[in-house]
Write a protein that holds these residues in place. Structure first.
Motif, PDB file in Angstrom:
ATOM      1  N   ALA A  51       0.832  -1.209   0.000  1.00  0.00           N
ATOM      2  CA  ALA A  51       0.000   0.000   0.000  1.00  0.00           C
ATOM      3  C   ALA A  51       0.862   1.252   0.000  1.00  0.00           C
ATOM      4  O   ALA A  51       0.548   2.230  -0.690  1.00  0.00           O
ATOM      5  CB  ALA A  51      -0.937  -0.007   1.210  1.00  0.00           C
ATOM      6  N   THR A  52       1.959   1.229   0.745  1.00  0.00           N
ATOM      7  CA  THR A  52       2.852   2.389   0.804  1.00  0.00           C
ATOM      8  C   THR A  52       3.484   2.663  -0.556  1.00  0.00           C
ATOM      9  O   THR A  52       3.499   3.810  -1.026  1.00  0.00           O
ATOM     10  CB  THR A  52       3.942   2.176   1.873  1.00  0.00           C
ATOM     11  N   VAL A  53       3.999   1.632  -1.199  1.00  0.00           N
ATOM     12  CA  VAL A  53       4.626   1.798  -2.513  1.00  0.00           C
ATOM     13  C   VAL A  53       3.596   2.239  -3.546  1.00  0.00           C
ATOM     14  O   VAL A  53       3.845   3.138  -4.353  1.00  0.00           O
ATOM     15  CB  VAL A  53       5.349   0.507  -2.951  1.00  0.00           C
ATOM     16  N   MET A  54       2.405   1.620  -3.505  1.00  0.00           N
ATOM     17  CA  MET A  54       1.347   2.007  -4.436  1.00  0.00           C
ATOM     18  C   MET A  54       0.909   3.448  -4.217  1.00  0.00           C
ATOM     19  O   MET A  54       0.656   4.177  -5.177  1.00  0.00           O
ATOM     20  CB  MET A  54       0.149   1.062  -4.290  1.00  0.00           C
ATOM     21  N   LEU A  55       0.830   3.856  -2.956  1.00  0.00           N
ATOM     22  CA  LEU A  55       0.406   5.213  -2.641  1.00  0.00           C
ATOM     23  C   LEU A  55       1.415   6.241  -3.149  1.00  0.00           C
ATOM     24  O   LEU A  55       1.037   7.248  -3.769  1.00  0.00           O
ATOM     25  CB  LEU A  55       0.218   5.356  -1.128  1.00  0.00           C
ATOM     26  N   ALA A  56       2.696   5.971  -2.926  1.00  0.00           N
ATOM     27  CA  ALA A  56       3.734   6.881  -3.424  1.00  0.00           C
ATOM     28  C   ALA A  56       3.710   6.927  -4.951  1.00  0.00           C
ATOM     29  O   ALA A  56       3.852   8.000  -5.549  1.00  0.00           O
ATOM     30  CB  ALA A  56       5.103   6.457  -2.912  1.00  0.00           C
ATOM     31  N   GLY A  57       3.508   5.783  -5.580  1.00  0.00           N
ATOM     32  CA  GLY A  57       3.424   5.741  -7.039  1.00  0.00           C
ATOM     33  C   GLY A  57       2.207   6.486  -7.559  1.00  0.00           C
ATOM     34  O   GLY A  57       2.274   7.181  -8.581  1.00  0.00           O
ATOM     35  N   ALA A  58       1.097   6.354  -6.861  1.00  0.00           N
ATOM     36  CA  ALA A  58      -0.123   7.066  -7.264  1.00  0.00           C
ATOM     37  C   ALA A  58       0.071   8.571  -7.157  1.00  0.00           C
ATOM     38  O   ALA A  58      -0.344   9.323  -8.046  1.00  0.00           O
ATOM     39  CB  ALA A  58      -1.303   6.615  -6.396  1.00  0.00           C
ATOM     40  N   LEU A  59       0.727   9.007  -6.081  1.00  0.00           N
ATOM     41  CA  LEU A  59       0.998  10.436  -5.923  1.00  0.00           C
ATOM     42  C   LEU A  59       1.929  10.925  -7.025  1.00  0.00           C
ATOM     43  O   LEU A  59       1.705  11.987  -7.610  1.00  0.00           O
ATOM     44  CB  LEU A  59       1.592  10.724  -4.543  1.00  0.00           C
ATOM     45  N   GLU A  60       2.960  10.159  -7.325  1.00  0.00           N
ATOM     46  CA  GLU A  60       3.889  10.534  -8.393  1.00  0.00           C
ATOM     47  C   GLU A  60       3.160  10.667  -9.727  1.00  0.00           C
ATOM     48  O   GLU A  60       3.318  11.666 -10.442  1.00  0.00           O
ATOM     49  CB  GLU A  60       5.008   9.500  -8.518  1.00  0.00           C
ATOM     50  N   GLY A  61       2.370   9.658 -10.067  1.00  0.00           N
ATOM     51  CA  GLY A  61       1.619   9.713 -11.320  1.00  0.00           C
ATOM     52  C   GLY A  61       0.663  10.885 -11.369  1.00  0.00           C
ATOM     53  O   GLY A  61       0.505  11.540 -12.412  1.00  0.00           O
ATOM     54  N   TYR A  62       0.034  11.169 -10.240  1.00  0.00           N
ATOM     55  CA  TYR A  62      -0.906  12.283 -10.181  1.00  0.00           C
ATOM     56  C   TYR A  62      -0.210  13.620 -10.420  1.00  0.00           C
ATOM     57  O   TYR A  62      -0.668  14.421 -11.246  1.00  0.00           O
ATOM     58  CB  TYR A  62      -1.633  12.298  -8.827  1.00  0.00           C
ATOM     59  N   VAL A  63       0.877  13.889  -9.702  1.00  0.00           N
ATOM     60  CA  VAL A  63       1.516  15.205  -9.854  1.00  0.00           C
ATOM     61  C   VAL A  63       2.078  15.370 -11.265  1.00  0.00           C
ATOM     62  O   VAL A  63       2.031  16.468 -11.827  1.00  0.00           O
ATOM     63  CB  VAL A  63       2.597  15.489  -8.777  1.00  0.00           C
ATOM     64  N   GLU A  64       2.585  14.288 -11.851  1.00  0.00           N
ATOM     65  CA  GLU A  64       3.085  14.375 -13.227  1.00  0.00           C
ATOM     66  C   GLU A  64       1.944  14.666 -14.197  1.00  0.00           C
ATOM     67  O   GLU A  64       2.057  15.547 -15.060  1.00  0.00           O
ATOM     68  CB  GLU A  64       3.809  13.084 -13.595  1.00  0.00           C
ATOM     69  N   ALA A  65       0.851  13.936 -14.059  1.00  0.00           N
ATOM     70  CA  ALA A  65      -0.293  14.145 -14.951  1.00  0.00           C
ATOM     71  C   ALA A  65      -0.900  15.534 -14.753  1.00  0.00           C
ATOM     72  O   ALA A  65      -1.296  16.188 -15.726  1.00  0.00           O
ATOM     73  CB  ALA A  65      -1.345  13.061 -14.716  1.00  0.00           C
ATOM     74  N   LEU A  66      -0.968  16.001 -13.506  1.00  0.00           N
ATOM     75  CA  LEU A  66      -1.532  17.328 -13.249  1.00  0.00           C
ATOM     76  C   LEU A  66      -0.649  18.426 -13.838  1.00  0.00           C
ATOM     77  O   LEU A  66      -1.162  19.395 -14.406  1.00  0.00           O
ATOM     78  CB  LEU A  66      -1.736  17.560 -11.748  1.00  0.00           C
ATOM     79  N   ALA A  67       0.660  18.280 -13.738  1.00  0.00           N
ATOM     80  CA  ALA A  67       1.551  19.282 -14.329  1.00  0.00           C
ATOM     81  C   ALA A  67       1.356  19.346 -15.845  1.00  0.00           C
ATOM     82  O   ALA A  67       1.261  20.439 -16.423  1.00  0.00           O
ATOM     83  CB  ALA A  67       3.005  18.961 -13.985  1.00  0.00           C
ATOM     84  N   ILE A  68       1.254  18.202 -16.482  1.00  0.00           N
ATOM     85  CA  ILE A  68       1.045  18.163 -17.939  1.00  0.00           C
ATOM     86  C   ILE A  68      -0.322  18.752 -18.293  1.00  0.00           C
ATOM     87  O   ILE A  68      -0.445  19.561 -19.221  1.00  0.00           O
ATOM     88  CB  ILE A  68       1.209  16.729 -18.470  1.00  0.00           C
ATOM     89  N   GLU A  69      -1.334  18.367 -17.555  1.00  0.00           N
ATOM     90  CA  GLU A  69      -2.683  18.887 -17.809  1.00  0.00           C
ATOM     91  C   GLU A  69      -2.724  20.407 -17.610  1.00  0.00           C
ATOM     92  O   GLU A  69      -3.378  21.127 -18.370  1.00  0.00           O
ATOM     93  CB  GLU A  69      -3.659  18.184 -16.864  1.00  0.00           C
ATOM     94  N   THR A  70      -2.005  20.890 -16.615  1.00  0.00           N
ATOM     95  CA  THR A  70      -1.951  22.330 -16.359  1.00  0.00           C
ATOM     96  C   THR A  70      -1.229  23.047 -17.490  1.00  0.00           C
ATOM     97  O   THR A  70      -1.681  24.110 -17.952  1.00  0.00           O
ATOM     98  CB  THR A  70      -1.261  22.608 -15.003  1.00  0.00           C
ATOM     99  N   GLY A  71      -0.129  22.474 -17.966  1.00  0.00           N
ATOM    100  CA  GLY A  71       0.587  23.065 -19.099  1.00  0.00           C
ATOM    101  C   GLY A  71      -0.305  23.188 -20.327  1.00  0.00           C
ATOM    102  O   GLY A  71      -0.322  24.232 -21.002  1.00  0.00           O
ATOM    103  N   LYS A  72      -1.055  22.143 -20.608  1.00  0.00           N
ATOM    104  CA  LYS A  72      -1.989  22.186 -21.749  1.00  0.00           C
ATOM    105  C   LYS A  72      -3.054  23.252 -21.547  1.00  0.00           C
ATOM    106  O   LYS A  72      -3.377  24.003 -22.474  1.00  0.00           O
ATOM    107  CB  LYS A  72      -2.639  20.817 -21.942  1.00  0.00           C
ATOM    108  N   ALA A  73      -3.596  23.326 -20.324  1.00  0.00           N
ATOM    109  CA  ALA A  73      -4.644  24.312 -20.036  1.00  0.00           C
ATOM    110  C   ALA A  73      -4.112  25.744 -20.114  1.00  0.00           C
ATOM    111  O   ALA A  73      -4.858  26.665 -20.422  1.00  0.00           O
ATOM    112  CB  ALA A  73      -5.243  24.045 -18.662  1.00  0.00           C
ATOM    113  N   LEU A  74      -2.820  25.898 -19.850  1.00  0.00           N
ATOM    114  CA  LEU A  74      -2.201  27.229 -19.955  1.00  0.00           C
ATOM    115  C   LEU A  74      -1.910  27.600 -21.408  1.00  0.00           C
ATOM    116  O   LEU A  74      -1.489  28.727 -21.685  1.00  0.00           O
ATOM    117  CB  LEU A  74      -0.904  27.272 -19.142  1.00  0.00           C
ATOM    118  N   GLY A  75      -2.143  26.669 -22.308  1.00  0.00           N
ATOM    119  CA  GLY A  75      -1.924  26.945 -23.728  1.00  0.00           C
ATOM    120  C   GLY A  75      -0.473  26.845 -24.156  1.00  0.00           C
ATOM    121  O   GLY A  75      -0.052  27.533 -25.085  1.00  0.00           O
TER     122      GLY A  75
END
Length: 184
Positions: A51-75
């Motif tokens: 659960a700990t490893v999965m949780l850290a991986g989920a957080l990593e994937g989330y912040v990476e995806a959010l940064a990319i999504e934010t970049g796209k939204a910023l044009g």
């Protein structure tokens, strides 16, 4: 409406919740666990570690995806998105430096110092992220502590949920400030 990154994180967190629930079956849903079951020492520990490893991986994937999504939204231009993708690909783990570097790319430097909520005020989020990253690395590299505590993993799980909501809000505000409308 949450970001797409947040929606995907919710699926990963359901898997983490399942690992936590399974670990708790060895302790009857209470604190503590039997020393052994059928000769297996600390039978819930593999599930709390997972659960700990999965949780850290989920957080990593989330912040990476959010940064990319934010970049796209910023044009961002195709070249800027390519540069952002490069930064995402070169960083590993959901540690404080990784998260700060990713969000600096979308105009949100030191983002972990800007978010907080009741129970975890601004400026203290980085300790929680650092603790989770450290434990994940200990487990992944074979130096995990002998004690794997369900309540600690449950706390981290709740904090990841709160952090992701705070980051989603901060990223949406950043986009709204720059382009005039919230992206999600």
């Amino acid at each position: 409406m949450p970001s797409n990154a947040f929606t995907r994180l919710s699926v990963a967190l359901a898997d983490v919740d399942a690992q936590i629930a399974h670990a708790k079956t060895f302790a009857g849903g209470k604190r503590g666990a039997p020393a052994s079951v059928n000769g297996v020492a600390r039978p819930g520990r593999p599930f709390t570690r997972a659960a700990t490893v999965m949780l850290a991986g989920a957080l990593e994937g989330y912040v990476e995806a959010l940064a990319i999504e934010t970049g796209k939204a910023l044009g961002y231009s195709p070249q800027q998105m390519k540069d952002l993708d490069y930064v995402v690909g070169r960083s590993h783990g959901a540690n404080v430096g990784h998260i700060h570097n990713l969000f600096a790319q979308v105009g949100m430097p030191f983002v972990l110092d800007t978010v907080g909520w009741k129970g975890l005020p601004k400026g203290t989020v980085r300790k929680f992220v650092g603790d989770l990253a450290k434990r994940r690395n200990q487990i992944a590299h074979g130096a995990a502590p002998q004690v794997a505590v369900v309540v600690e993993v449950e706390r981290w799980r709740r904090l990841v949920g709160s952090l992701s909501q705070a980051l989603d809000t901060a990223a949406a505000k950043r986009v709204a400030d720059v382009v005039g409308t919230a992206p999600w």
